[in-house]
Design a protein around this motif. Structure first.
Motif, PDB file in Angstrom:
ATOM      1  N   GLY B 109       0.692  -1.639   0.421  1.00  0.00           N
ATOM      2  CA  GLY B 109      -0.029  -0.143   0.028  1.00  0.00           C
ATOM      3  C   GLY B 109       0.723   1.396   0.301  1.00  0.00           C
ATOM      4  N   LEU B 112       2.680   1.736  -3.582  1.00  0.00           N
ATOM      5  CA  LEU B 112       1.367   2.278  -4.338  1.00  0.00           C
ATOM      6  C   LEU B 112       1.308   3.748  -4.333  1.00  0.00           C
ATOM      7  N   ALA B 113       0.926   4.033  -2.908  1.00  0.00           N
ATOM      8  CA  ALA B 113       1.087   5.718  -2.636  1.00  0.00           C
ATOM      9  C   ALA B 113       2.337   6.508  -2.958  1.00  0.00           C
ATOM     10  N   GLU B 128      -4.979   3.153  -9.657  1.00  0.00           N
ATOM     11  CA  GLU B 128      -5.580   2.671  -7.916  1.00  0.00           C
ATOM     12  C   GLU B 128      -7.177   2.094  -8.347  1.00  0.00           C
ATOM     13  N   THR B 186      -4.832  -4.192   0.020  1.00  0.00           N
ATOM     14  CA  THR B 186      -4.117  -3.086   0.302  1.00  0.00           C
ATOM     15  C   THR B 186      -4.671  -1.862  -0.340  1.00  0.00           C
ATOM     16  N   MET B 190      -3.232   1.669   0.882  1.00  0.00           N
ATOM     17  CA  MET B 190      -2.947   2.605  -0.496  1.00  0.00           C
ATOM     18  C   MET B 190      -3.630   4.251  -0.060  1.00  0.00           C
ATOM     19  N   GLN B 191      -4.538   4.070  -0.422  1.00  0.00           N
ATOM     20  CA  GLN B 191      -5.095   5.206   0.265  1.00  0.00           C
ATOM     21  C   GLN B 191      -5.234   5.987   1.764  1.00  0.00           C
ATOM     22  N   SER B 194      -1.735   7.473   0.578  1.00  0.00           N
ATOM     23  CA  SER B 194      -1.968   8.507  -0.192  1.00  0.00           C
ATOM     24  C   SER B 194      -2.238   9.457   0.746  1.00  0.00           C
TER      25      SER B 194
END
Lengths: 282, 306
Positions: B109, B112-113, B128, B186, B190-191, B194
């Motif tokens: 996560g 990705l972010a 996303e 995940t 990720m969020q 972010s």
């Protein structure tokens, strides 16, 4: 600082680094997309296999789904359970959160946080034995009412908590003027507060439906009669009992069952933003 | 508001009245709150309390003890502590939560972010959305998608790798449910990361870059200290959810030979098909206590942040 142009070695490192970075992201993207590819392709394939392959396009799988009484019935059950739970939860939460927002009942904050704490401790998984036993004792096994009440009990603390926040932001001057015109408290609630707080109420209603739609454990525990089971449980029964006997049916079933939530989610997420949605899955 | 000019002596009282402009009053407020509290008390609080009682009986669904339930005190707990399957399931749960939740979802996560911050818009949206979709799909469909992916004869993975006949779910069951759960969960990390990263002051990043800090140094000295609170929130939330998930059951039903029998699955199998409600309740109680521990830790950290 040197003013020389970047050396060849440094440039190469930079290009390599960027390439590696893009490769990494593509690999992660494939990892996430690969299992879902089946959901996109197989439902429209006249002869789906377990592997993703280029389909012979057809809509016949959905016709098979429509002809299967168990599948169709289970989607109906899912709708009943989701909407019923939503109505119970939203109705009770609306009046409770309004009262909690406007009146400082002794121990109000302790009550709110206590409820939230309770709901994160007593999850469906940790409480399955007592819940089963309780529902057995009061004859609510194999009833939708039982499932709705258990789900509503688990969701209410969070929903009350969010709605109270919304109610706090409803301008009190509206209520004041309504009262000057002689409106009773419940009239003020239904005619003034609810319309103003509608975005918040709509949000928790949708959130509740999404949570309930995918819930497997509670109906799996409490609904033993196949005619009462929602799609979440019926799908599981389909592929454990019939195996992969009818992939055409299972593929169409998967998509019809997953699609509403995907659509709702992306709609809600765009409208309300993540901080709101993701932060409260607790 | 006009009431805010009330004399200081009556401020508290008038503020209380000022909130309640509709004239609800404490009594009516209690009436409004009661139905919700009743449902919560009956279907959330009561099961928790009932677990305490039930865990101290030998209640069974069938057999002699079904008709004649006896109070057995702490026998069930003693049985659990001496039960190899219980310890095994607890150990499997630790592995499952540790690798899929704490390590896998958090690291992936964050990766990705961190890495989607500066890539082009459409690529970011696409990536996303795929990660989010995996999170949003209902559990039963999740499970079937992975069964199709890993199927022994003709599953997508075997077709891609040319390993037809390899039974992933039987040969590597634990690894599979760990990867499966990373795939499912995940999106949350990720969020969360972010939004945390977008709140890191750009000026600090700028000065670190000016001072010649490498990407890794920026991450360690600027970003991590700034998002420490989010990392903790993320870890505790994920631990709680992963610990309580039942979805792996849909994939492996705890098998083969109990190799994926995490605590939630073990409780289900003992209590419902196994019929030992009393013993199952004692196990549930242990699960409730662990949940309580995680939740208290979370609240404590939340409070100290304020």
């Amino acid at each position: 600082m040197s003013t020389n142009p970047p050396s060849f070695g440094r440039q190469l490192r930079k290009v390599l680094g960027r390439t590696l970075f893009i490769v990494l992201l593509v690999v992660i993207g494939i990892f996430f997309a690969l299992p879902m590819a089946w959901l996109v392709v197989a439902p429209f394939d006249a002869n789906p296999t377990m592997a993703v392959k280029w389909p012979e396009w057809t809509l016949g799988n959905f016709q098979r789904l429509a002809e299967n009484p168990y599948a169709l019935g289970s989607i109906g059950n899912s709708l009943i359970i989701a909407i019923g739970t939503m109505l119970i939860t939203v109705l009770l939460a609306t009046i409770a959160s309004y009262a909690l927002s406007r009146v400082r009942i002794p121990g109000r904050d302790g009550l709110l946080y206590g409820m939230l704490l309770l709901s994160s401790i007593v999850t469906g998984t940790a409480a399955m034995v007592p819940t089963f036993q309780l529902m057995n004792a009061i004859n609510l096994i194999n009833t939708h009412t039982g499932v709705m009440l258990v789900l509503a009990g688990g969701l209410l603390p969070t929903v009350v908590f969010i709605l109270k926040d919304f109610m706090d932001s409803v301008p009190k001057s509206y209520e004041e003027s309504a009262r000057l015109y002689g409106a009773k408290p419940y009239q003020i609630l239904s005619h003034v507060v609810v319309p103003v707080a509608r975005p918040g109420i709509a949000f928790v209603a949708i959130w509740t439906i999404v949570q309930v739609w995918g819930n497997f454990l509670v109906p799996f525990l409490l609904l033993r009669d196949p005619t009462t089971q929602p799609a979440a449980v019926m799908m599981y029964t389909f592929y454990t009992e019939s195996g992969q006997a009818d992939l055409r049916l299972i593929s169409a079933f998967s998509l019809i069952f997953a699609l509403p939530v995907i659509l709702i989610y992306f709609f809600v997420n765009r409208k309300f933003g993540f901080r709101f949605y993701g932060g409260i899955k607790s | 508001m006009s009431t805010s000019t009330a004399p200081a002596s009556g401020t508290r009282r008038s503020r209380r009245r000022a909130e309640d402009v509709a004239g609800l009053g404490t009594k009516r407020a209690l009436v409004f709150v009661t139905p919700a509290l009743l449902v919560i008390a009956l279907f959330l609080l009561f099961p928790a309390l009932w677990t305490i009682y039930l865990g101290m009986t030998n209640f069974r669904l069938t057999g002699l003890a079904a008709a004649n339930t006896e109070f057995v005190g702490l026998d069930n707990y003693a049985q659990a502590l001496g039960d190899k399957s219980f310890w095994n399931s607890l150990w499997l749960t630790v592995i499952f939560v540790g690798f899929s939740g704490v390590l896998g979802q958090t690291l992936l996560g964050f990766t990705l972010a961190w890495s989607t911050r500066r890539i082009v818009g459409w690529a970011r949206t696409l990536l996303e959305s795929v990660v989010l979709a995996a999170w949003v799909i209902p559990g039963s469909v999740h499970a079937f998608l992975w069964i199709a992916l890993l199927d022994r004869r003709g599953g997508t993975l075997n077709a891609l790798l040319g390993t037809d006949g390899k039974a992933w779910l039987i040969e590597h069951p634990m690894t599979i449910i760990v990867i499966f759960n990373i795939w499912v969960g995940t999106a949350f990390s990720m969020q969360l990361f972010s939004s945390a990263l977008s709140a890191v002051p750009p000026s600090q990043m700028e000065s670190a870059r000016m001072a010649g800090a490498s990407g890794w140094e920026q991450l360690r000295d600027v970003v991590l200290p700034n998002i420490r609170g989010h990392v903790l929130t993320n870890t505790l939330m994920i631990t709680l959810w992963t610990f309580n998930t039942f979805t792996p059951y849909l994939l492996t039903a705890g098998g083969p030979n109990g190799k994926t029998e995490i605590l939630s699955v073990y409780i289900y199998k003992t209590a419902i098909p196994g019929g030992q409600l009393g013993f199952g309740a004692a196990l549930s109680m242990i699960m409730l206590l662990i949940n309580l521990g995680i939740a208290l830790l979370y609240m404590r950290i939340g409070r100290s942040k304020k």
